[in-house]
Design an enzyme around this catalytic site. Structure first.
Site, mmCIF file in Angstrom:
data_model
loop_
_atom_site.group_PDB
_atom_site.id
_atom_site.type_symbol
_atom_site.label_atom_id
_atom_site.label_comp_id
_atom_site.label_asym_id
_atom_site.label_seq_id
_atom_site.Cartn_x
_atom_site.Cartn_y
_atom_site.Cartn_z
ATOM 1 N N ARG A 113 134.559 93.754 151.503
ATOM 2 C CA ARG A 113 133.181 94.226 151.664
ATOM 3 C C ARG A 113 132.498 93.395 152.743
ATOM 4 N NH1 ARG A 113 127.993 92.560 148.449
ATOM 5 N NH2 ARG A 113 126.523 94.031 149.354
ATOM 6 N N HIS B 111 122.177 94.256 154.687
ATOM 7 C CA HIS B 111 122.219 93.008 153.921
ATOM 8 C C HIS B 111 121.164 92.072 154.515
ATOM 9 C CE1 HIS B 111 124.954 90.492 151.143
ATOM 10 N NE2 HIS B 111 123.916 89.715 151.429
ATOM 11 N N GLU C 285 120.988 94.143 147.264
ATOM 12 C CA GLU C 285 119.953 93.398 146.547
ATOM 13 C C GLU C 285 118.552 93.613 147.110
ATOM 14 O OE1 GLU C 285 121.089 89.275 146.346
ATOM 15 O OE2 GLU C 285 122.842 89.682 145.123
ATOM 16 N N ASN D 140 125.955 92.970 141.731
ATOM 17 C CA ASN D 140 126.102 91.566 142.121
ATOM 18 C C ASN D 140 125.693 90.719 140.929
ATOM 19 O OD1 ASN D 140 126.803 92.406 144.656
ATOM 20 N ND2 ASN D 140 125.066 91.457 145.709
ATOM 21 N N TYR E 241 125.966 86.644 139.069
ATOM 22 C CA TYR E 241 126.358 85.236 139.221
ATOM 23 C C TYR E 241 126.137 84.373 137.996
ATOM 24 C CZ TYR E 241 126.723 85.971 144.282
ATOM 25 O OH TYR E 241 127.093 86.409 145.512
ATOM 26 N N GLU F 259 129.660 91.563 144.258
ATOM 27 C CA GLU F 259 129.630 90.107 144.471
ATOM 28 C C GLU F 259 129.721 89.386 143.141
ATOM 29 O OE1 GLU F 259 126.331 88.439 146.689
ATOM 30 O OE2 GLU F 259 126.398 90.100 148.115
HETATM 31 C C1 GBH Z 1 123.685 86.879 146.793
HETATM 32 O O1 GBH Z 1 122.469 86.907 146.110
HETATM 33 C C2 GBH Z 1 123.555 87.405 148.211
HETATM 34 O O2 GBH Z 1 123.832 88.786 148.267
HETATM 35 C C3 GBH Z 1 124.442 86.663 149.189
HETATM 36 O O3 GBH Z 1 124.088 86.998 150.490
HETATM 37 C C4 GBH Z 1 124.368 85.172 148.935
HETATM 38 O O4 GBH Z 1 125.075 84.428 149.860
HETATM 39 C C5 GBH Z 1 124.905 84.920 147.547
HETATM 40 O O5 GBH Z 1 124.143 85.610 146.624
HETATM 41 C C6 GBH Z 1 124.878 83.464 147.115
HETATM 42 O O6 GBH Z 1 123.566 83.006 147.022
HETATM 43 O O7 GBH Z 1 114.667 81.948 144.918
HETATM 44 O O8 GBH Z 1 114.131 81.344 142.737
HETATM 45 O O9 GBH Z 1 113.648 83.549 143.453
HETATM 46 C C7 GBH Z 1 122.533 86.314 144.830
HETATM 47 C C8 GBH Z 1 121.384 86.641 143.947
HETATM 48 C C9 GBH Z 1 119.083 86.432 143.614
HETATM 49 C C10 GBH Z 1 120.371 84.475 143.886
HETATM 50 C C11 GBH Z 1 117.841 85.653 143.899
HETATM 51 C C12 GBH Z 1 119.165 83.670 144.197
HETATM 52 C C13 GBH Z 1 116.852 83.525 144.060
HETATM 53 C C14 GBH Z 1 116.102 82.917 142.961
HETATM 54 N N1 GBH Z 1 120.216 85.850 144.282
HETATM 55 N N2 GBH Z 1 118.010 84.250 143.559
HETATM 56 S S1 GBH Z 1 114.539 82.415 143.546
#
Ligand code: GBH
Length: 537
Positions: A135, A181, A227, A367, A369, A438
């Site tokens: 991707r 993105h 996202e 996505n 995590y 992701e």
């Molecule tokens: C992904 O987002 C992205 O798609 C990717 O580009 C990135 O490299 C990867 O994660 C790793 O970070 O700032 O306190 O509001 C992940 C989901 C959602 C994680 C928003 C960070 C921010 C919290 N993201 N979150 S805050």
């Protein structure tokens, strides 16, 4: 007390320990390195019915469908570099990263992993790791440097991605292409406010999408937006991401955190709907591919499971993150909880917009995590609240920790959450076909280690093992329809406002020595894992 890895800050109200309360606040604080108490090695199961997930792939066998897609993911601005090569126009990330103080290490994506010039090397790496899918995202400003539907198209930009897809297919790797993105052509932001323009933005996105559908008929898996939550909230509420709008006048001269994010989100939904309609009417009948959106969302668990208000807040948190976009796409309207809190700050869909948005996913791009404990807040929500009037925590009332720390203040591994959220999504949206677009982790302190230690990333190996096994159980035991999994990320890369300090790659990239790539242990761990899980016939 503040928990933060870099320029961003999370306030941790950790008195008394071990309760850590995370509130996503725009305020930059001085004590950058204070942290929540470390989590114990093994975390307790947080739902009575949840089973402990094993760490070995041998736990379950042959439980993913035979044509399962697996591989790695990246995004254009994070890896490509070559920002002024072959006619590319600037994106909002070029502009934003040039503003002092916006990026932790002051860096930009000007070189990044140099992937624009190393497509052959990246494809060879994917092959070596055994991936059957990849991707990546297209930089809109390489295709239309000024972005708009009446602006010139840059054939060199198109040719680059056409060749890249041909080369991937030649190597036996299936492309999943993300159209957006986060790297909006800067000219559109300047011309009409970019994502905030309800008339122009969806039309310009549709035009760009059509150009790509026509140029790359061989692509069978299209993702419109990555996202949209992040583009809207981080771009227009907290201002941590480009274009950096926020109501906090110490950080930005422009922005209205209470209104702009909801408008930006709305316009992305309509733009997504327009692109899907264009694909289904003009391209899908002959090309036969599929199209969907990718949404980010974390798993949630009540801080106090015996408090119905915390239990309810768990769903509300997912609604504010995911259902904000998924409810309009699957049901044609915003979640009730959001309408209730946001009132008319949340736009209303016109009939024409509903027709575009409702039913516009061929698949759900997920996505995922991490997970959080959720504690409801009492009283009126703040005007700039985007979480649903609640607190995010790493510890619950009983003192259990959600998972160990990583380099990312927002990320703590908790694999059971993946299985639970897959079930939540499947139930709410009627069992859609899901691609996990992701999933991955950073490692606390990884960037400070010597190379020989970095490549021994056992923490990441375990993360993938736990998460992929949790997903396989969701498929084989719970009946969730997952068809693909793309690990984030193929390479260490430009981690947006964190710059290059935070690494998410399965491959170490040596930024000071010609971007040389060194696959870590985790890079090689996925093939045996998926080999053991994917049915052979
Ligand atoms: C992904 O987002 C992205 O798609 C990717 O580009 C990135 O490299 C990867 O994660 C790793 O970070 O700032 O306190 O509001 C992940 C989901 C959602 C994680 C928003 C960070 C921010 C919290 N993201 N979150 S805050």
């Amino acid at each position: 007390m503040c928990l933060s890895t870099t320029s961003r800050c999370l306030r941790i109200n950790s008195s008394p320990a071990p309760l850590a309360s995370v509130s996503l606040t725009a305020k930059k604080q001085a004590s950058k390195h204070a942290r929540a108490p470390p989590c114990p090695r093994s975390t307790r199961s947080i739902r009575p019915f949840s089973r402990n997930l094993g760490h070995r792939s041998a736990d379950i066998t042959m439980s993913l469908p035979k044509d399962f897609h697996w591989g790695f993911a990246t995004a254009a601005y994070q890896i490509e570099g070559s920002v002024d090569v072959d006619g590319r126009g600037p994106s909002i990330w070029d502009t934003f990263s040039a503003i002092p103080g916006k990026i932790a290490d002051g860096s930009s994506g000007a070189v990044a992993c140099d992937s624009y010039k190393r497509t052959a090397e990246d494809i060879a790496l994917l092959k070596e790791l055994g991936a059957n899918s990849y991707r990546f995202s297209i930089a809109w400003s390489r295709i239309i440097p000024l972005g708009g539907r009446n602006d010139p198209v840059n054939q060199k930009g198109i040719d680059h991605y056409v060749k890249f897809v041909d080369d991937l297919l030649e190597a036996g790797i299936t492309p999943f292409i993300t159209l957006f993105h986060w790297d909006l052509p800067d000219a559109l932001d300047k011309r009409y406010g970019g994502l905030l323009n309800r008339e122009e933005f969806p039309l310009d996105f549709e035009n760009y999408a059509r150009i790509m559908f026509k140029a790359i008929p061989k692509c069978q898996h299209w993702i419109t937006f990555n996202e949209p939550f992040c583009s809207a909230i981080l771009g227009y509420n907290s201002g941590y991401f480009a274009p950096g709008h926020t109501s906090d006048r110490s950080r930005s001269a422009v922005g209205d955190s209470a209104r702009e994010p909801w408008l930006a989100g709305h316009n992305m939904l309509v733009a997504h709907g327009r692109a899907v309609k264009a694909y289904r009417e003009g391209f899908k009948p002959t090309q036969g591919g599929e199209i969907g959106i990718t949404l980010n969302g974390d798993a949630t668990y009540p801080w106090d499971p015996s408090d119905p208000a915390d239990v309810e807040a768990c769903d509300r948190k997912i609604e504010f993150a995911i259902s904000w976009f998924a409810d309009p796409i699957y049901f044609g309207h915003y979640p009730e909880s959001m309408r209730k809190q946001l009132g008319d700050r949340l736009p209303t869909f016109t009939d024409e917009e509903v027709a575009l948005v409702k039913g516009s996913n061929d698949f759900y791009g997920m996505n995922h995590y991490t997970a959080n404990y959720v504690k409801h807040k009492t009283g009126e929500p703040a005007e700039d609240d985007f979480l649903g009037n609640l607190e995010l925590l790493f510890y619950n009332k009983a003192g259990d920790c959600i998972g160990p720390e990583t380099q990312s203040f927002w990320l703590r591994p908790h694999a059971q959450g993946f299985r639970d959220l897959l079930n939540w999504l499947s139930k709410r949206y009627g069992g859609p076909k899901i691609y996990v677009t992701e999933n991955g982790t950073s490692l606390k302190g990884e960037n400070d280690l010597p190379l020989e230690k970095i490549v021994e990333d056992d923490f990441r190996v375990k993360y993938f093992n736990d998460y992929v096994n949790a997903m396989a159980k969701a498929v084989s035991e719970d009946g969730v329809d997952v068809r693909g999994y793309l690990a984030w990320s193929l390479l260490d890369n430009y981690e947006w406002a964190e710059g290059f300090e935070t690494r998410f790659g399965v491959t170490f990239v040596d930024y000071v020595n010609n971007q040389k790539r060194y696959p870590k242990k985790s890079a090689k761990s996925l093939k045996p894992l998926f080999d053991s899980l994917i049915k052979k016939d």
